[in-house]
Enzyme design. Structure first.
Site, PDB file in Angstrom:
ATOM      1  CE  LYS A 178      -1.515 -61.694   7.629  1.00 60.42           C
ATOM      2  NZ  LYS A 178      -0.428 -61.839   7.557  1.00 60.42           N
ATOM      3  CB  THR A 267      -5.796 -55.227  29.511  1.00 56.74           C
ATOM      4  OG1 THR A 267      -4.869 -55.738  30.538  1.00 56.74           O
ATOM      5  CG2 THR A 267      -6.641 -54.157  30.079  1.00 56.74           C
ATOM      6  CE  LYS A 270      -3.873 -51.370  27.978  1.00 56.60           C
ATOM      7  NZ  LYS A 270      -2.377 -51.099  28.188  1.00 56.60           N
ATOM      8  CB  THR A 385       3.291 -47.484  19.164  1.00 59.84           C
ATOM      9  OG1 THR A 385       5.034 -47.524  20.041  1.00 59.84           O
ATOM     10  CG2 THR A 385       1.887 -46.828  19.559  1.00 59.84           C
TER      11      THR A 385
HETATM   12  C1  LIG Z   1      -5.473 -52.902  22.084  1.00 59.19           C
HETATM   13  C2  LIG Z   1      -4.363 -53.590  22.941  1.00 59.19           C
HETATM   14  N1  LIG Z   1      -5.365 -55.155  23.099  1.00 59.19           N
HETATM   15  C3  LIG Z   1      -4.385 -55.906  23.943  1.00 59.19           C
HETATM   16  C4  LIG Z   1      -3.065 -54.641  24.446  1.00 59.19           C
HETATM   17  C5  LIG Z   1      -2.285 -55.893  25.631  1.00 59.19           C
HETATM   18  O1  LIG Z   1      -2.758 -55.344  27.234  1.00 59.19           O
HETATM   19  P1  LIG Z   1      -1.735 -55.929  28.118  1.00 59.19           P
HETATM   20  O2  LIG Z   1      -0.618 -54.945  28.752  1.00 59.19           O
HETATM   21  O3  LIG Z   1      -2.487 -56.735  28.859  1.00 59.19           O
HETATM   22  O4  LIG Z   1      -1.034 -57.015  27.504  1.00 59.19           O
HETATM   23  C6  LIG Z   1      -2.736 -53.666  25.272  1.00 59.19           C
HETATM   24  C7  LIG Z   1      -1.817 -53.106  25.167  1.00 59.19           C
HETATM   25  O5  LIG Z   1      -1.611 -51.922  25.379  1.00 59.19           O
HETATM   26  C8  LIG Z   1      -3.518 -52.595  23.301  1.00 59.19           C
HETATM   27  O6  LIG Z   1      -3.216 -51.619  23.358  1.00 59.19           O
END
Ligand SMILES: Cc1ncc(COP(=O)(O)O)c(C=O)c1O
Length: 437
Positions: A178, A267, A270, A385
Site C-alpha cells: 500500500k 451507508t 446517515k 476519531t
Molecule cells: C467515511 C465512513 N465510511 C464508513 C462508515 C461506516 O458506515 P456505517 O455506519 O454504515 O457502518 C462511516 C461511519 O461513520 C464513515 O464515516
C-alpha cells in the site's frame, strides 16, 4: 477425565492468566482516562415527530441544571429520514407482514424480495450495473476492499491519509502493498502511481466528503489519474448519499462525475436514516465480492423491515429534494451566524461544520457545558476519531432545526467558548482545511 487436583490446577492457571491480562487492560483504560479520551455514551432518546429534540437524563435528578429535553446538533441522521412518516410506515407494514429477523444469511434462507429490490434501487441510484448489500458500510468497505485486494494478484492500493477506519481495515486485511497519499493531494498520488509497475492491478481508495472536517476530495482529478495509470477507484460516499446530487446519489453525482468511480460505497444509516451499507459497481466486481467476501457470506442479512425502510427512504429522496435543500440552507445559516459571532470554524462548503478546540479535556468541557447549561447536545470528537491536538466540536445542522435553534446554539457557543478561553482555535491537521477568521 481430569482429576480434582488437575482441575483445580487448571482453574488456578486460568485465573492467574486472567488477572495478568486484566491488569494490562486496566492500565490501558487508566491511560485513556488520564488523557481525557474515555468515552461515556450519552443517551439522548430521539422523539419521533419532534426531532432534533430528544429525551435525556444526563445528570443526577437533584442537579437543578439538569435538562430533560435536549436539542441535538450532531446527528448523522442528516435529513431526519429516521423519523420520516413514509419510512416509519414502510417498516411497520413489513414488520406486520413478514416479522422481525431475516432468518439467515443471504445464501441460506435470508434473502427476501426487499433485499433484492433494495439492491436494484441502489444500482439504479448510482447508475451502476449492480449493488451488494451489507449489514453496515463499515462491513461493506472492509469486506469489499480486502476481498478485491486478495483476488487481484500483485495488487497495490493507494489510500488517502485521512481515510475512515473501515477503509484502512479493508486495505490492511487485503494484505496488499500500500501507499498512503497526503490528504486530497493529487500530485502526491500521481507521483506514487508513477513509481508503481504499470502492469500490476491498482486500487485508489478515498472518500468524497470527509466526515470529521467536511472537506471534499478532488474526485474528477483522482479519476483522471486512475484512467491514466489503469487503476480502479473505490469512493466512499457515506457522508454524501441522500444529501448531494439532484437525486441524492452523492457528491460525485453532484459534481457530474457520478459515472467515473469504479466502485461507490454508501451507508443506509446517515442520509437515508435507516441501517445497512452497500457497494455499487459493475457485475464482475459485485459477483466477486458477494462470492468471496466473508463479511457478506457469513453473517445474517439485514431484517426485511430495515431493507424496506431504506428502500422507501431512497425512493423518497430520489424524487423529493425538500429535505436536501433545507439541510444546505440550515448549514449556510449556521455558518453565517458563526461568522457574525466571530467564532472560527472549518469551511469546505459542505453540511459538516467543525470548531477546532485542540485539546481533549477542553473539548469535553465545552460539550458538557453546552449540555448542562443550555440543553444542547454537540458531541466533542477526540482521538482516535481525530488526530491528537485536533479535538473538535462537530456540528451537523439539519432540515428539522428551526432557525431559532441555530441562533440559540451560536449564542451558547459564544459563551462557552469564551469561558473555556477558546474561540475556535486555528485548525491544524490536513493542509486542505481552510479557516474563516
Ligand atoms: C467515511 C465512513 N465510511 C464508513 C462508515 C461506516 O458506515 P456505517 O455506519 O454504515 O457502518 C462511516 C461511519 O461513520 C464513515 O464515516
Amino acid at each position: 477425565m481430569w482429576s480434582a487436583r488437575q482441575r483445580s490446577f487448571r482453574g488456578f492457571l486460568r485465573n492467574y492468566r486472567t488477572i495478568i491480562g486484566e491488569d494490562v487492560l486496566r492500565d490501558q483504560l487508566e491511560t485513556i482516562k488520564r488523557e481525557g479520551r474515555y468515552r461515556s455514551f450519552l443517551t439522548p432518546d430521539r422523539i419521533a415527530g419532534r426531532y432534533p429534540q430528544g429525551q435525556f437524563q444526563p445528570f443526577a435528578d437533584n442537579d437543578p441544571r439538569a435538562q430533560r429535553i435536549v436539542t441535538s446538533y450532531c446527528s448523522n441522521d442528516y435529513l431526519s429520514m429516521g423519523q420520516h412518516p413514509v419510512v416509519i410506515s414502510a417498516m411497520l407494514a413489513v414488520l406486520r407482514t413478514h416479522g422481525v429477523g431475516s432468518g439467515g444469511t443471504r445464501n441460506i434462507s435470508g434473502t427476501c424480495s426487499y433485499h433484492t429490490s433494495l439492491e436494484q434501487e441502489l444500482a439504479s441510484l448510482h447508475q451502476a450495473e449492480k449493488a451488494v448489500l451489507f449489514s453496515s458500510c463499515f462491513v461493506a468497505n472492509e469486506a469489499a476492499i480486502s476481498t478485491l485486494g486478495k483476488s487481484l494478484p500483485g495488487c497495490v492500493i493507494f489510500s488517502d491519509e485521512n481515510n475512515h477506519a473501515s477503509l484502512i481495515g479493508g486495505v490492511r486485511h487485503s494484505g496488499c502493498r500500500k501507499h498512503i497519499f497526503r490528504h486530497n493531494d493529487v500530485k502526491h498520488l500521481a507521483s506514487l502511481l508513477a513509481q508503481t509497475d504499470p502492469a500490476v492491478p491498482k486500487i485508489i481508495v478515498f472518500e468524497s466528503v470527509y466526515s470529521m472536517s467536511g472537506a471534499v476530495s478532488p474526485i474528477a482529478e483522482i479519476c483522471d489519474l486512475a484512467d491514466q495509470y489503469g487503476a480502479m477507484t473505490f469512493l466512499d460516499e457515506v457522508h454524501a448519499v441522500g444529501l448531494y446530487g439532484p437525486t441524492g446519489a452523492g457528491m460525485a453525482d453532484h459534481l457530474h462525475v457520478g459515472h467515473r468511480p469504479t466502485i461507490i460505497s454508501g451507508t443506509l444509516s446517515k442520509g437515508f436514516g435507516v441501517y445497512g451499507g452497500y457497494i455499487a459497481t459493475n457485475s464482475v466486481i459485485c459477483d466477486t465480492v458477494r462470492s468471496c467476501a466473508p463479511g457478506f457470506i457469513f453473517t445474517s442479512s439485514i431484517p426485511p423491515a430495515v431493507a424496506a425502510g431504506a428502500l422507501s427512504s431512497i425512493r423518497h429522496l430520489r424524487t423529493c429534494s425538500i429535505a436536501r435543500t433545507a439541510l444546505h440552507q440550515k448549514a449556510q445559516l449556521l455558518k453565517r451566524l458563526l461568522l457574525e459571532a466571530n467564532i472560527r470554524f472549518t469551511e469546505h462548503g459542505t453540511h459538516i461544520v467543525t470548531i477546532l478546540i485542540g485539546d481533549p479535556v477542553q473539548s469535553r468541557r465545552v460539550s458538557e457545558m453546552l449540555l448542562r447549561q443550555y440543553g444542547m447536545y454537540v458531541q466533542h470528537i477526540n482521538f482516535p476519531t481525530v488526530p491528537r491536538g485536533t479535538e473538535r466540536l462537530r456540528i451537523t445542522p439539519g432540515p428539522t432545526h428551526a432557525n431559532y435553534m441555530l441562533h440559540q446554539l451560536v449564542m451558547a457557543l459564544k459563551e462557552v467558548l469564551a469561558v473555556s478561553g477558546r474561540q475556535g482555535t486555528v485548525p491544524v491537521g490536513s493542509s486542505s482545511e481552510s479557516n474563516i477568521q
